[in-house]
Scaffold this motif. Structure first.
Motif, PDB file in Angstrom:
ATOM      1  N   HIS A   1     -25.204  65.478  16.390  1.00 54.19           N
ATOM      2  CA  HIS A   1     -23.668  65.716  16.377  1.00 54.19           C
ATOM      3  C   HIS A   1     -23.272  66.459  15.029  1.00 54.19           C
ATOM      4  CE1 HIS A   1     -23.362  62.925  19.947  1.00 54.19           C
ATOM      5  NE2 HIS A   1     -24.368  62.474  19.236  1.00 54.19           N
ATOM      6  N   LYS A   2     -24.106  66.902  14.182  1.00 54.14           N
ATOM      7  CA  LYS A   2     -23.381  67.686  13.102  1.00 54.14           C
ATOM      8  C   LYS A   2     -22.792  66.749  12.254  1.00 54.14           C
ATOM      9  CE  LYS A   2     -25.599  71.148  15.146  1.00 54.14           C
ATOM     10  NZ  LYS A   2     -27.225  71.361  14.923  1.00 54.14           N
ATOM     11  N   LYS A   3     -22.718  65.496  12.339  1.00 54.03           N
ATOM     12  CA  LYS A   3     -22.033  64.645  11.234  1.00 54.03           C
ATOM     13  C   LYS A   3     -22.613  63.427  11.399  1.00 54.03           C
ATOM     14  CE  LYS A   3     -18.421  63.321  14.795  1.00 54.03           C
ATOM     15  NZ  LYS A   3     -16.874  63.360  14.846  1.00 54.03           N
ATOM     16  N   GLY A   4     -22.584  62.405  10.429  1.00 53.43           N
ATOM     17  CA  GLY A   4     -23.019  61.123  10.271  1.00 53.43           C
ATOM     18  C   GLY A   4     -22.275  60.177  11.252  1.00 53.43           C
ATOM     19  N   TYR A   5     -22.707  58.997  11.463  1.00 49.45           N
ATOM     20  CA  TYR A   5     -22.238  58.032  12.097  1.00 49.45           C
ATOM     21  C   TYR A   5     -21.847  56.473  11.123  1.00 49.45           C
ATOM     22  CZ  TYR A   5     -21.358  53.857  15.163  1.00 49.45           C
ATOM     23  OH  TYR A   5     -20.771  52.667  15.733  1.00 49.45           O
ATOM     24  N   ARG A   6     -20.593  56.226  10.861  1.00 50.07           N
ATOM     25  CA  ARG A   6     -20.302  55.120  10.268  1.00 50.07           C
ATOM     26  C   ARG A   6     -19.983  53.769  11.091  1.00 50.07           C
ATOM     27  NH1 ARG A   6     -16.272  54.604   5.017  1.00 50.07           N
ATOM     28  NH2 ARG A   6     -16.735  52.606   4.441  1.00 50.07           N
TER      29      ARG A   6
ATOM     30  N   TYR B   1     -18.847  43.476  15.667  1.00 46.39           N
ATOM     31  CA  TYR B   1     -19.803  43.265  14.476  1.00 46.39           C
ATOM     32  C   TYR B   1     -20.817  44.243  14.412  1.00 46.39           C
ATOM     33  CZ  TYR B   1     -18.505  38.391  14.829  1.00 46.39           C
ATOM     34  OH  TYR B   1     -17.580  37.347  14.442  1.00 46.39           O
ATOM     35  N   GLU B   2     -21.324  44.558  13.173  1.00 45.30           N
ATOM     36  CA  GLU B   2     -22.302  45.599  12.929  1.00 45.30           C
ATOM     37  C   GLU B   2     -23.631  45.028  13.519  1.00 45.30           C
ATOM     38  OE1 GLU B   2     -22.971  45.873   8.743  1.00 45.30           O
ATOM     39  OE2 GLU B   2     -21.211  47.005   8.379  1.00 45.30           O
ATOM     40  N   ILE B   3     -24.254  45.894  14.099  1.00 48.39           N
ATOM     41  CA  ILE B   3     -25.593  45.829  14.766  1.00 48.39           C
ATOM     42  C   ILE B   3     -26.641  46.428  14.346  1.00 48.39           C
ATOM     43  CG2 ILE B   3     -24.376  45.154  17.120  1.00 48.39           C
ATOM     44  CD1 ILE B   3     -25.438  47.831  18.383  1.00 48.39           C
ATOM     45  N   GLU B   4     -27.928  45.836  14.485  1.00 50.45           N
ATOM     46  CA  GLU B   4     -29.030  46.578  13.926  1.00 50.45           C
ATOM     47  C   GLU B   4     -29.184  47.961  14.622  1.00 50.45           C
ATOM     48  OE1 GLU B   4     -33.848  45.216  12.950  1.00 50.45           O
ATOM     49  OE2 GLU B   4     -32.288  43.982  14.330  1.00 50.45           O
ATOM     50  N   GLN B   5     -29.698  48.818  13.590  1.00 52.03           N
ATOM     51  CA  GLN B   5     -30.180  49.978  13.978  1.00 52.03           C
ATOM     52  C   GLN B   5     -31.537  50.536  13.526  1.00 52.03           C
ATOM     53  OE1 GLN B   5     -26.385  51.937  12.297  1.00 52.03           O
ATOM     54  NE2 GLN B   5     -28.064  53.104  10.767  1.00 52.03           N
TER      55      GLN B   5
ATOM     56  N   GLN C   1     -29.623  57.375  12.090  1.00 50.17           N
ATOM     57  CA  GLN C   1     -28.675  58.119  11.073  1.00 50.17           C
ATOM     58  C   GLN C   1     -29.021  59.747  11.079  1.00 50.17           C
ATOM     59  OE1 GLN C   1     -25.712  57.915  10.254  1.00 50.17           O
ATOM     60  NE2 GLN C   1     -25.349  55.538  10.446  1.00 50.17           N
ATOM     61  N   GLU C   2     -30.224  59.917  10.778  1.00 44.08           N
ATOM     62  CA  GLU C   2     -30.762  61.405  10.912  1.00 44.08           C
ATOM     63  C   GLU C   2     -30.637  61.853  12.238  1.00 44.08           C
ATOM     64  OE1 GLU C   2     -34.829  64.008   9.652  1.00 44.08           O
ATOM     65  OE2 GLU C   2     -34.507  61.797   8.986  1.00 44.08           O
ATOM     66  N   HIS C   3     -31.195  61.287  13.283  1.00 45.96           N
ATOM     67  CA  HIS C   3     -31.283  61.623  14.669  1.00 45.96           C
ATOM     68  C   HIS C   3     -29.842  61.890  15.120  1.00 45.96           C
ATOM     69  CE1 HIS C   3     -32.048  61.590  19.082  1.00 45.96           C
ATOM     70  NE2 HIS C   3     -30.941  60.857  19.228  1.00 45.96           N
ATOM     71  N   TRP C   4     -28.711  61.242  14.760  1.00 48.96           N
ATOM     72  CA  TRP C   4     -27.443  61.290  15.359  1.00 48.96           C
ATOM     73  C   TRP C   4     -26.727  62.483  14.548  1.00 48.96           C
ATOM     74  CZ3 TRP C   4     -24.579  58.997  18.910  1.00 48.96           C
ATOM     75  CH2 TRP C   4     -23.168  59.032  18.765  1.00 48.96           C
TER      76      TRP C   4
END
Length: 333
Positions: free
Chosen positions: A152-157, A136-140, A145-148
């Motif tokens: 890591h030089k790329k976003g997280y989906r 399941y999608e969990i709260e973030q 997103q900006e931090h990740w």
């Protein structure tokens, strides 16, 4: 005092070296996979994560005030290494079962926050949490997103189903009482950790002396319930357990001594419900409730005696009953 702050991190975190992961994976596969694929397990995992993990891994905390990585960071990191749901679950349990630097995957988090202290969690509870996180999608946090992307030089989906599809079962009186205890614990813990961040353990003692009772009362008002933390070895005389509460404390001590898992006690009394649940020590508790000269530093012990001349709340070890939640509220109509 960084080590002291870090010892507060009491929820699921980091994990595992490949060899241990593979060994744990074998153990996990022995379980019935259908049991960990059910909506019932996922709903349970969601509740467990909110109750056991969010005190330290809260998705509401600002980036600069975090004391542990948010749960979404764990999901993102473990998902990257895991080839399956089974491996994802096994990796999480492998670390939580016995945290070590060697098993840690989020090296930056360990460097910033320190290593998560050992907690005697049940394997089935951690597996339920991990199953929920995977499916399941969990709260973030808003900043995640900006931090990740920066790191890591790329976003997280994030992958997973919407939590809106999970059933919301009617809460039992035990679950209601537990939610009141957990939310009060989170409020006290968040403010206590803020005090430690600012000025260390000695300041935290002064904070508890002045603010713990008012904060507890504010949560009682919020929940329309009578909420108390009581003990047979009280530090503050206002937390002294009465005769009935002492009986339950004694019962919970015996349960832990037998190696059993304590469960909430619910007593229905007319239109009211009385809820009892033990407060169990961990390694961090011993900094103020352990043995003077051993876990309790001299300066800390002197401050305790100054603030609490009648203090009896020392001499504890890990996984002992420090006290108990005693909560009363009205029955549902």
């Amino acid at each position: 005092m960084k080590w002291t702050l870090i010892a507060l991190v009491i929820a699921v975190s980091l994990t595992s070296c490949k060899k241990s992961s593979e060994e744990n994976k074998t153990d996990y596969i022995k379980l019935k996979s259908t049991e960990l694929n059910s909506e019932e397990i996922a709903a349970r995992g969601k509740t467990l994560m909110q109750n056991k993990c969010y005190l330290c891994h809260s998705p509401k905390a600002a980036e600069e005030s975090m004391i542990a990585p948010p749960m979404i960071a764990l999901k993102a990191r473990y998902s990257r290494d895991a080839d399956s749901k089974e491996e994802f679950i096994a990796d999480l349990w492998n670390f939580v079962e016995k945290p070590t630097h060697e098993k840690a995957k989020l090296k930056g988090a360990v460097k910033r926050f320190g290593l998560m202290p050992y907690q005697p969690y049940k394997q089935k509870d951690i597996e339920a949490i991990a199953a929920f996180m995977y499916d399941y999608e969990i709260e973030q946090p808003e900043w995640f997103q900006e931090h990740w992307e920066k790191k890591h030089k790329k976003g997280y989906r994030q992958k997973g189903k919407s939590v809106g599809s999970l059933p919301e079962p009617e809460q039992s009186y035990a679950e209601i009482g537990m939610s009141y205890a957990k939310s009060t614990k989170q409020t006290l813990g968040k403010n206590l950790m803020g005090a430690i961040q600012k000025e260390g353990v000695l300041h935290a003692l002064s904070f508890c002396n002045v603010q713990a009772m008012p904060l507890t009362d504010s949560m009682a008002t919020k929940h329309n319930a009578a909420i108390k933390r009581v003990s047979d070895k009280f530090r503050n005389p206002e937390n002294e357990a009465n005769a009935e509460e002492l009986e339950y404390i004694s019962l919970y001590k015996q349960i832990l001594k037998n190696g059993e898992e304590p469960e909430p006690t619910v007593v229905e009394d007319g239109e009211n419900v009385n809820f009892y649940y033990p407060i169990v020590t961990n390694g961090m508790c011993l900094k103020c409730h352990g043995t003077p000269g051993k876990e309790i530093e001299r300066e800390t012990y002197d401050k305790i005696k100054e603030l609490y001349p009648q203090d009896n709340a020392i001499g504890y070890g890990v996984n002992e009953v420090r006290g108990m939640w005693s909560i009363s509220f009205e029955k549902n109509e």
